[in-house]
Design an enzyme around this catalytic site. Structure first.
Site, PDB file in Angstrom:
ATOM      1  N   TYR A 141       0.812  -1.213   0.000  1.00 51.85           N
ATOM      2  CA  TYR A 141       0.000   0.000   0.000  1.00 51.85           C
ATOM      3  C   TYR A 141       0.847   1.265   0.000  1.00 51.85           C
ATOM      4  O   TYR A 141       0.358   2.338  -0.352  1.00 51.85           O
ATOM      5  CB  TYR A 141      -0.930   0.016   1.220  1.00 51.85           C
ATOM      6  N   LYS A 189       3.823 -15.510   3.315  1.00 54.65           N
ATOM      7  CA  LYS A 189       3.898 -16.344   2.112  1.00 54.65           C
ATOM      8  C   LYS A 189       5.370 -16.603   1.825  1.00 54.65           C
ATOM      9  O   LYS A 189       5.909 -16.310   0.753  1.00 54.65           O
ATOM     10  CB  LYS A 189       3.202 -15.640   0.940  1.00 54.65           C
ATOM     11  N   ASP A 221      -2.638 -18.581   2.558  1.00 52.49           N
ATOM     12  CA  ASP A 221      -3.734 -19.368   1.984  1.00 52.49           C
ATOM     13  C   ASP A 221      -4.235 -20.416   2.970  1.00 52.49           C
ATOM     14  O   ASP A 221      -5.449 -20.650   3.089  1.00 52.49           O
ATOM     15  CB  ASP A 221      -3.318 -20.012   0.656  1.00 52.49           C
ATOM     16  N   ASP A 245      -5.520  -6.974   5.734  1.00 51.78           N
ATOM     17  CA  ASP A 245      -6.719  -6.335   5.201  1.00 51.78           C
ATOM     18  C   ASP A 245      -7.725  -7.392   4.748  1.00 51.78           C
ATOM     19  O   ASP A 245      -8.917  -7.341   5.078  1.00 51.78           O
ATOM     20  CB  ASP A 245      -6.309  -5.437   4.030  1.00 51.78           C
ATOM     21  N   ASP A 249     -11.280  -8.975   7.040  1.00 54.34           N
ATOM     22  CA  ASP A 249     -12.615  -8.883   6.452  1.00 54.34           C
ATOM     23  C   ASP A 249     -13.289 -10.251   6.402  1.00 54.34           C
ATOM     24  O   ASP A 249     -14.501 -10.369   6.614  1.00 54.34           O
ATOM     25  CB  ASP A 249     -12.547  -8.292   5.038  1.00 54.34           C
TER      26      ASP A 249
END
Length: 363
Positions: A141, A189, A221, A245, A249
């Site tokens: 970001y 990851k 994942d 993020d 959610d």
């Protein structure tokens, strides 16, 4: 105690949930004698309409000098594709960076009585009580260089992290875990990304300084799948900006609604407190939004920003009592025509619950 709070209503349902949260803040302040001076400032699309920029300098200056900042939401489809300085999302990212709030705490709790509210089986989600600690001012970001060239069909975003950035957010996660169930799940990851390999190494170094806290590493994942299969296994989930993020959610589906989730963004200056949900422009002005995430964000402000533990617990207990008595907003019922409260009605119910709990303690 007297504290100055800058209120950023923002866009969409932001003003409605902020009004609800302020009502509850006033309800808990009244019997305790604390004074909270509120100053409203524009941000996001609302600010663009007023001044041509999504984060006016006057808003930023007010936030920097406040004791805390309460934000509703930003996001307005009218400014999709707008120049960067007019993007509501740009305002939010810039505000986070300017305040230096590098650690985002996002608790996700399954409240008793809401086991059937979400899409997952009650047997899987009952008892869920976890907290995401998301790195908030680094990663994709904020990384440079970044580029979008639609004509050439070319785009670049840069994923970059330093040891210092990872260390400071990891320390927040381990300190928090000490107050909970002493488990940190670090999500990365590392089988693909060099930044994740650094992340894993630095988090392991930090863990060595917290011998009472257990650390486990998990690929993002695998974590996404485990959140739906067995969310109760998690305590503190530590991760970088983008993964945090997305995963936090996902927790909205686990606990029944995104509208229930609060957050606190902490760093070296004033904290930023906001519900996890977005601006939901299609719901704006209808008084149907769920204000619980915003209300619980105020509880986090009282706890983490001002050290008012009793008042924070009073708000959380009032939310629990309201839900126990059957208070539901539209997102928490099976059908729109089922009995439910408006946004302002839920705020009233929580505020009344604070009053009844206060009366019970003093009786």
């Amino acid at each position: 105690m007297t504290k100055r709070i800058v209120v950023l209503p923002g866009d969409g349902i932001g003003p409605e949930v902020v009004d609800a949260a302020v009502r509850v803040l006033q309800a808990v302040a009244s019997p305790s004698g604390h004074q909270f001076d509120l100053e409203s400032r524009p941000i996001g699309g609302a600010a663009v309409r007023q001044s041509g920029t999504s984060l006016p300098e006057s808003t930023l200056d007010a936030c920097r000098s406040a004791d805390a900042v309460l934000l509703g939401a930003v996001g307005d489809p009218a400014f999709d594709g707008a120049p960067r300085l007019q993007s509501p999302e740009y305002a939010l990212l810039t505000l986070r960076k300017a305040l230096g709030v590098y650690a985002n705490l996002r608790p996700a709790k399954l409240w008793p009585g809401l086991e059937e509210a979400g899409p997952l089986k009650a047997s899987r989600v009952a008892g869920t009580n976890l907290c995401f600690v998301r790195e908030l001012t680094g990663g994709l970001y904020f990384g440079e260089p970044r580029l979008l060239d639609l004509k050439a069909g070319d785009a670049v975003n840069t994923l970059r992290y330093s040891r210092e950035e990872i260390t400071r957010v990891a320390e927040v996660a381990f300190h928090l875990a000490r107050q909970r169930r002493c488990l940190v799940t670090s999500v990365d990851k590392a089988n693909v990304l060099e930044t994740s390999q650094l992340w894993r190494a630095v988090v392991s170094d930090v863990a060595a300084r917290f011998p009472g806290v257990r650390l486990e590493h998990m690929y993002v994942d695998a974590c996404a799948m485990a959140l739906t299969l067995d969310p109760r296994r998690f305590d503190v989930v530590l991760t970088e900006n983008l993964f945090g993020d997305i995963l936090s959610d996902e927790a909205g589906a686990v606990v029944g609604s995104l509208g229930l989730l609060p957050s606190a963004s902490l760093g070296n200056g004033p904290g930023l407190y906001e519900p996890v949900h977005g601006s939901a422009p299609t719901l704006a002005g209808k008084d149907v939004a769920n204000p619980v995430g915003a209300i619980l964000s105020v509880a986090m402000m009282l706890r983490h920003g001002f050290g008012l533990m009793n008042e924070a617990r009073a708000i959380e207990a009032a939310v629990g009592l309201a839900l126990e008595r059957g208070a539901r907003t539209r997102d928490l019922v099976a059908r729109d025509d089922d009995t439910h409260l408006t946004c302002s009605g839920m705020a009233r119910c929580v505020a009344d619950s604070i009053a009844s709990l206060t009366s019970a303690r003093t009786a």
